[in-house]
Structures are given as structure tokens and as C-alpha cells.
Design an enzyme around this catalytic site. Structure first.
Site, mmCIF file in Angstrom:
data_model
loop_
_atom_site.group_PDB
_atom_site.id
_atom_site.type_symbol
_atom_site.label_atom_id
_atom_site.label_comp_id
_atom_site.label_asym_id
_atom_site.label_seq_id
_atom_site.Cartn_x
_atom_site.Cartn_y
_atom_site.Cartn_z
ATOM 1 N N HIS A 436 4.596 -8.136 -1.157
ATOM 2 C CA HIS A 436 5.613 -7.292 -1.787
ATOM 3 C C HIS A 436 6.806 -8.095 -2.316
ATOM 4 O O HIS A 436 7.702 -7.514 -2.938
ATOM 5 C CB HIS A 436 6.100 -6.242 -0.784
ATOM 6 N N ASP A 440 4.987 -5.306 -7.084
ATOM 7 C CA ASP A 440 5.538 -3.971 -6.849
ATOM 8 C C ASP A 440 4.408 -2.975 -6.618
ATOM 9 O O ASP A 440 3.269 -3.170 -7.071
ATOM 10 C CB ASP A 440 6.382 -3.520 -8.043
#
Length: 462
Positions: A436, A440
Site C-alpha cells: 500500500h 492504491d
């Protein structure tokens, strides 16, 4: 003209290799690409060939030496001829055998530390290897014994790093773990007896776990209770490969903020395409599996969602041009991830052939360093005894890994001409773990949706 052959990069997490066996003698004539030396590593045992035809005029390291990547292994002279040593060889052979050449000595420091060090406070810290390299050994007329194992200063556990690599390789071939023989004094002849050599040896008991450190590096308020061995317990020390895998997994979880997304995929159309193609591909010697279709769909999705084919730097990330797909394969010695290079240039047929070839090489212990290096994304499958789904740990330095669940026939709702009906189709879950820091959720979900879409449509060119 002389050429010095150095130790190549033997996989992404390997920084050194051990001279297992010289396959030729100094002064031997060799052909181009002829194997000259066997290198032992945690990933695979590999043979290093001569890049040119000529005479091997000098060894720059001896058997059992640990050599760093980039250090010299041997010198081959393209202008020399014959099978007897020339003047260069005679000069080399006159040098004391206990003192390797400077270039080899610089790379022969005995260290079992993997490329990715264990995070501070981890109980999986690698055990230190015996110091001294080749210079610490003395000639012996008798069989080579396993010396009493040293003690790890952090865990107070005995380790077997002092055993010569040649004996460790023999132990692997016999299915023995030298860590379980810590403190024993066994010879090569003892190991050749196989499991019977272990009947009188008990593994060392595990000492109390060291205090864990928190994220700041300070002593954590949480403490793991010490282990006390009880009757019937079996202590199984980590092999070196398992140690590196453990350190890699801990490093990955602490480095990459993992997020897992799961998609359900109806494989009915892909199953029909597979059934139509199976007979023809079998005639070509290709075994077509669902994994080949998953890999093909993954490669196409990586072309559209480049964020998943990337790696993270200190203050940036790189969108990689090449798509080199790692495919996890289970072997008797542990999990390995051979790589299909430039997978975006292959159709389903080519990917299926590559998977078969790499799987056979992995199980036969024939993987080369090139087979294990350069992956940019990984696909993992649970094998024949699979499960519904699960989030895999990202293989560093990649930013994503796709785990395939088992395929089950289930009742699904099918819409046709505006009407819903029930049908029995093969269904599978796909689980994507992504980093992450740079990926996204919208991109990860789009990537996973695209893979599932291609599989549900059966949109492939065989």
C-alpha cells in the site's frame, strides 16, 4: 589471453556461494560453456561454466571456500592448449594451497548472513558461520569429521556452521539435518550410513527466547515466554534455506504495509477453452493447466496496471518495463520461485511449457541462478491440496503477489437473455496482496478485476 571468471549473482537474496566441487583440474582443456565448478547455495546448487574455450590455468578458491558474489573463481587462458599445466599453472600450483589468491580471500569470508537481514529483535537471526575460511583448515589424512558446533551468542543454541559444505551437501542427499547433530563428531563415512547415523544423537534444547524489540528498537513491553521442552516434543532447527525464508517473510511484513483483496472467478469459459485445446497441446508435449491461464491473465493485467509491476526505492518507486513472472514451486528442500522471463511475449502455450520446464528443473535440483533471479511479480498456487483462499506475503522487492485458491464446482447464477438461471460451474478465488506504499486500492482492485474478467470470458490466444 586470460579471463578471470567471477561468481555471478546466484538469485536475488543470495550474496555468496560455496565451492562444492571442482569438475576439472588445473591445466585441463575446456570447451566454451563447459561446467568447471559446482557452487552450493541456499537456493540451488549450480554449475559455473567457462565463458571461453581454453585451459583452466588457475583456481582462485578451494573446495569448501565461501566466495562472495563478484569474487574470482578461476582463470582460463584462451591461447593455451593441451591438457597439461603450462607455466602459469605450475606457478599457481607452487603456491601454498592453504593461502588462496587475494581476490578469492577477499570473497571467501565465511558468513551465512542472507541478503535481507532479520529485523532487529527477531528471533530468526542467522547463526554465524565459522571464521577463517580456507586458511583455517589443515590437511588431514583421515576422514573429515564434523567438529563440535559453536554456540550462538544470542540464543545459546548450538549451530552447525562449522561443518564443511561438502559434508552438509552429503547430509542433504541422505535426508539428514546437521543442525540436529549439533555437538556430534561424525565423519563422511558416518553420514553415508543415512538416518542410522542420527539414532544416538538428540537435538539441542532450545534456550529462552531473547527479549523482543519494539518498532523503535527499544525493549518491548511484550515478552515471549521461554520454551520448556516436554516429553514427546521434537525440536526441529531451521535449515539455512528455511532461515532465509523466515527472515525474508519477517522483513517483508515489517517493510511493506500489506493489503489483501479477494475476487471470486467463474472459470466456465476458460474450462471450455482448456478442454478444446488439451488434446492438441498434449501432442506437442505441453500440459495445459488452469495455472497457465491465470499466469497469462496476470501478465496482460500487468501491462494495463503498471503500478503492480514495480519496486520501491528510498524516496521513489520504479515502474518496471520487463514482466518477469515468478511461479512458486514446492520442492523436497523447500519453496523456490523460478522465473518466466519476458512473460508478456508468450501466449498461453508458451507459459504452460515454461511452467512445466521450471517445475521439473526445480524438483530435480537443476535450477540455474538465472532461473531464480529477476522476478517482478509472483503467482502462488496451493497445489492439489489447496484451500479456499489466503493472503500470501509479498516476495521482496516486488509490490504484489497473487495467490490462487482451489477450484471447486459450485452453483452459480447465470444471466442469459435477461433471465437468471442456476448452473454448476468451476469457481476459484483469487487473493491479491499488494504494497500500500505505492499501490492504491483503486488500482489494486482494477488489476484483480481485470484478471478475473479475462478468466471469466476465456479471452485467450492459445
Amino acid at each position: 589471453m586470460s579471463t578471470t571468471v567471477t561468481l555471478p549473482q546466484l538469485g536475488e537474496s543470495v550474496v555468496e556461494g560455496t565451492i562444492g566441487k571442482w569438475l576439472v583440474q588445473e591445466g585441463d582443456q575446456v570447451a566454451r560453456d563447459q561446467p568447471v565448478v559446482e557452487i552450493l547455495t541456499d537456493k540451488a546448487d549450480s554449475e559455473i561454466p567457462s565463458p571461453i574455450a581454453g585451459v583452466v590455468v588457475r583456481f582462485l578458491a578451494q573446495e569448501d571456500d565461501i566466495v562472495k558474489v563478484g569474487a574470482g573463481l578461476f582463470v582460463v587462458d584462451a591461447e593455451a592448449v593441451g591438457t597439461k599445466p603450462n607455466k602459469q599453472v605450475e606457478k599457481a600450483s607452487a603456491a601454498p594451497k592453504s593461502e588462496p589468491a587475494p581476490s578469492a580471500a577477499a570473497g571467501a569470508k565465511t558468513s551465512s548472513t542472507p541478503a535481507q537481514a532479520a529485523p532487529q529483535g527477531s528471533t530468526n537471526a542467522p547463526a554465524p558461520a565459522a571464521a577463517g575460511g580456507a586458511a583455517s583448515r589443515t590437511p588431514s589424512a583421515g576422514p573429515t569429521p564434523i567438529q563440535p558446533a559453536p554456540v550462538h551468542p544470542a540464543t545459546n543454541q548450538t549451530v552447525t556452521a562449522a561443518a564443511p559444505p561438502s559434508l552438509r551437501k552429503l547430509a542433504r542427499e541422505q535426508g539428514l539435518d546437521l543442525n540436529a547433530l549439533a555437538g556430534a563428531r561424525l565423519t563422511r563415512e558416518d553420514l553415508a550410513k543415512g538416518p542410522s547415523a542420527m539414532t544416538q544423537v538428540k537435538p539441542a534444547a532450545t534456550a529462552s527466547a531473547p527479549s523482543a524489540a519494539g518498532p523503535s528498537g527499544k525493549k518491548s513491553a511484550f515478552q515471549v515466554p521461554p520454551y520448556v521442552q516436554r516429553p514427546g516434543d521434537e525440536v526441529v532447527p531451521f535449515s539455512r534455506r528455511r532461515r532465509i525464508i523466515a527472515d525474508h517473510m519477517v522483513y517483508s511484513k515489517l517493510t511493506s504495509p500489506h493489503v489483501v483483496a479477494v475476487a471470486e472467478c467463474d472459470l466456465n469459459e476458460t474450462a471450455k477453452l482448456r478442454d478444446r485445446s488439451k488434446a492438441q497441446l498434449k501432442k506437442e508435449g505441453v500440459s495445459i493447466s488452469y495455472l497457465a491461464f491465470v499466469c497469462a491473465a496476470t501478465v496482460r493485467a500487468l501491462l494495463e496496471f503498471r503500478e503492480l509491476n514495480a519496486r520501491v526505492l528510498d524516496d521513489a518507486h520504479v515502474l518496471l518495463r520487463e514482466i518477469n513472472l515468478g511461479v512458486a514451486v514446492d520442492t523436497p528442500e523447500g519453496l523456490v520461485v523460478p522465473v518466466i522471463k519476458n512473460a508478456d511475449n508468450l501466449k498461453v502455450r508458451g507459459i504452460a511449457r515454461a511452467i512445466d520446464e521450471l517445475a521439473v528443473k526445480a524438483r530435480d535440483g537443476k535450477l540455474t541462478p538465472d532461473d531464480l533471479s529477476g522476478k517482478t511479480f509472483t503467482v502462488s498456487n496451493p497445489g492439489k491440496r489447496g484451500n479456499l483462499h489466503g493472503g500470501a506475503i509479498i516476495s521482496q522487492p516486488n509490490v504484489g503477489i497473487l495467490r490462487v485458491g482451489e477450484i471447486k464446482k459450485r452453483v452459480v447464477v447465470v444471466e442469459k437473455d435477461g433471465e437468471d438461471s442456476m448452473a454448476i460451474h468451476p469457481v476459484m478465488y483469487l487473493a491479491l496482496s499488494y504494497d500500500h506504499r505505492v499501490v492504491d486500492g483503486v488500482h489494486a482492485n482494477g488489476f484483480l478485476y481485470r484478471i478475473s474478467e479475462l478468466l471469466e470470458l476465456g479471452d485467450f490466444e492459445i
